[in-house]
Motif scaffolding. Structure first.
Motif, PDB file in Angstrom:
ATOM      1  N   ILE A   7      -1.930  -0.162  -8.737  1.00  0.00           N
ATOM      2  CA  ILE A   7      -0.702  -0.084  -8.081  1.00  0.00           C
ATOM      3  C   ILE A   7       0.024   1.682  -8.643  1.00  0.00           C
ATOM      4  O   ILE A   7      -0.152   1.898  -9.729  1.00  0.00           O
ATOM      5  N   ARG A   8       0.217   2.143  -7.466  1.00  0.00           N
ATOM      6  CA  ARG A   8       1.082   3.269  -7.522  1.00  0.00           C
ATOM      7  C   ARG A   8       2.177   3.259  -6.865  1.00  0.00           C
ATOM      8  O   ARG A   8       2.368   3.090  -5.422  1.00  0.00           O
ATOM      9  N   ALA A   9       3.336   4.013  -7.458  1.00  0.00           N
ATOM     10  CA  ALA A   9       4.616   3.951  -6.724  1.00  0.00           C
ATOM     11  C   ALA A   9       5.248   5.247  -7.267  1.00  0.00           C
ATOM     12  O   ALA A   9       5.620   5.739  -8.320  1.00  0.00           O
ATOM     13  N   THR A  10       5.708   5.981  -6.150  1.00  0.00           N
ATOM     14  CA  THR A  10       6.197   7.302  -6.227  1.00  0.00           C
ATOM     15  C   THR A  10       7.474   7.289  -5.446  1.00  0.00           C
ATOM     16  O   THR A  10       7.455   6.807  -4.288  1.00  0.00           O
ATOM     17  N   VAL A  11       8.376   8.341  -5.786  1.00  0.00           N
ATOM     18  CA  VAL A  11       9.857   8.378  -5.297  1.00  0.00           C
ATOM     19  C   VAL A  11      10.130   9.927  -4.964  1.00  0.00           C
ATOM     20  O   VAL A  11       9.691  10.737  -5.956  1.00  0.00           O
ATOM     21  N   GLY A  16      10.736   5.990  -1.306  1.00  0.00           N
ATOM     22  CA  GLY A  16       9.627   5.611  -2.068  1.00  0.00           C
ATOM     23  C   GLY A  16       8.380   5.129  -1.407  1.00  0.00           C
ATOM     24  O   GLY A  16       8.577   4.435  -0.163  1.00  0.00           O
ATOM     25  N   GLU A  17       7.277   5.332  -2.174  1.00  0.00           N
ATOM     26  CA  GLU A  17       5.934   4.640  -1.414  1.00  0.00           C
ATOM     27  C   GLU A  17       5.024   3.977  -2.348  1.00  0.00           C
ATOM     28  O   GLU A  17       5.092   4.485  -3.463  1.00  0.00           O
ATOM     29  N   VAL A  18       4.714   2.815  -2.278  1.00  0.00           N
ATOM     30  CA  VAL A  18       3.877   2.032  -2.842  1.00  0.00           C
ATOM     31  C   VAL A  18       2.524   1.916  -2.494  1.00  0.00           C
ATOM     32  O   VAL A  18       2.416   1.735  -1.235  1.00  0.00           O
ATOM     33  N   ARG A  19       1.438   2.146  -3.158  1.00  0.00           N
ATOM     34  CA  ARG A  19       0.280   1.709  -2.705  1.00  0.00           C
ATOM     35  C   ARG A  19      -0.624   0.828  -3.726  1.00  0.00           C
ATOM     36  O   ARG A  19      -0.300   0.893  -4.929  1.00  0.00           O
ATOM     37  N   VAL A  20      -1.330  -0.255  -2.911  1.00  0.00           N
ATOM     38  CA  VAL A  20      -1.770  -1.117  -3.849  1.00  0.00           C
ATOM     39  C   VAL A  20      -3.214  -1.482  -3.509  1.00  0.00           C
ATOM     40  O   VAL A  20      -3.516  -1.777  -2.241  1.00  0.00           O
ATOM     41  N   ALA A  76      13.235   2.863   1.308  1.00  0.00           N
ATOM     42  CA  ALA A  76      14.473   3.591   1.227  1.00  0.00           C
ATOM     43  C   ALA A  76      15.290   3.130   0.182  1.00  0.00           C
ATOM     44  O   ALA A  76      15.153   1.775  -0.084  1.00  0.00           O
ATOM     45  N   GLY A  77      16.098   4.012  -0.346  1.00  0.00           N
ATOM     46  CA  GLY A  77      17.154   3.576  -1.547  1.00  0.00           C
ATOM     47  C   GLY A  77      16.466   3.038  -2.972  1.00  0.00           C
ATOM     48  O   GLY A  77      16.981   2.428  -3.344  1.00  0.00           O
ATOM     49  N   VAL A  78      15.345   3.621  -3.240  1.00  0.00           N
ATOM     50  CA  VAL A  78      14.948   3.540  -4.558  1.00  0.00           C
ATOM     51  C   VAL A  78      14.836   4.761  -5.400  1.00  0.00           C
ATOM     52  O   VAL A  78      15.204   5.951  -4.761  1.00  0.00           O
ATOM     53  N   ALA A 103       7.675   6.609 -10.018  1.00  0.00           N
ATOM     54  CA  ALA A 103       7.612   7.744 -10.684  1.00  0.00           C
ATOM     55  C   ALA A 103       8.028   8.814  -9.601  1.00  0.00           C
ATOM     56  O   ALA A 103       7.782   8.905  -8.685  1.00  0.00           O
ATOM     57  N   ALA A 104       8.707   9.788 -10.252  1.00  0.00           N
ATOM     58  CA  ALA A 104       9.261  11.161  -9.339  1.00  0.00           C
ATOM     59  C   ALA A 104       7.830  11.591  -9.072  1.00  0.00           C
ATOM     60  O   ALA A 104       6.803  11.991  -9.666  1.00  0.00           O
TER      61      ALA A 104
END
Length: 105
Positions: A7-11, A16-20, A76-78, A103-104
Motif C-alpha cells: 500500500i502506498r499513500a501520497t498527498v 491524496g492518492e492511494v495505490r494498493v 480530497a481533503g487529506v 506521505a508528502a
C-alpha cells in the motif's frame, strides 16, 4: 496469503492518492489444472478502505477480477500523516489487512 499487501499513500496539497496491491490467487472455479481437475474457487469478496479509522470505500469483488489485483483511489481533503487502512475478506473466510500513513509526495 503469505505475501504482504503493498500500500502506498501520497498527498500533494490536500489531494491524496492511494495505490494498493492485494496478493491473492483470485481463482474463479472454472479453470482446470494440468490433470483436468477443476481448481476450486478462491477469490476476494469484499474490500474496505478507511482513512483515520473511518470507512470511506467499501466494495464487493467476484470471480472476474484478475490475480493480485491493483487498485488506485484518489481523495480530497487529506493531509500528510493521515492513516490509511485496507482490509479484505475472501470466500474461504481468509482475511488480509495493512495500513500506512499519507506521505508528502
Amino acid at each position: 496469503m503469505s505475501d504482504p499487501i503493498k500500500i502506498r499513500a501520497t498527498v500533494k496539497g490536500s489531494d491524496g492518492e492511494v495505490r494498493v496491491l492485494l496478493p491473492h490467487p483470485m481463482e474463479s472455479g472454472q479453470r482446470r489444472d494440468a490433470g483436468g481437475q477443476a481448481v476450486p474457487a478462491h477469490f476476494i469478496t469484499s474490500v474496505t478502505l478507511s482513512i483515520n479509522g473511518r470507512p470511506v470505500i467499501e466494495g464487493g469483488l467476484g470471480t472476474a477480477v484478475s490475480a493480485n489485483p491493483l487498485f488506485g483511489f484518489q481523495f480530497a481533503g487529506v493531509k500528510a500523516g493521515d492513516k490509511v487502512a485496507i482490509a479484505w475478506l475472501d470466500n474461504k473466510g481468509q482475511r488480509g489487512n495493512a495500513e500506512t500513513v499519507f506521505a508528502a509526495g
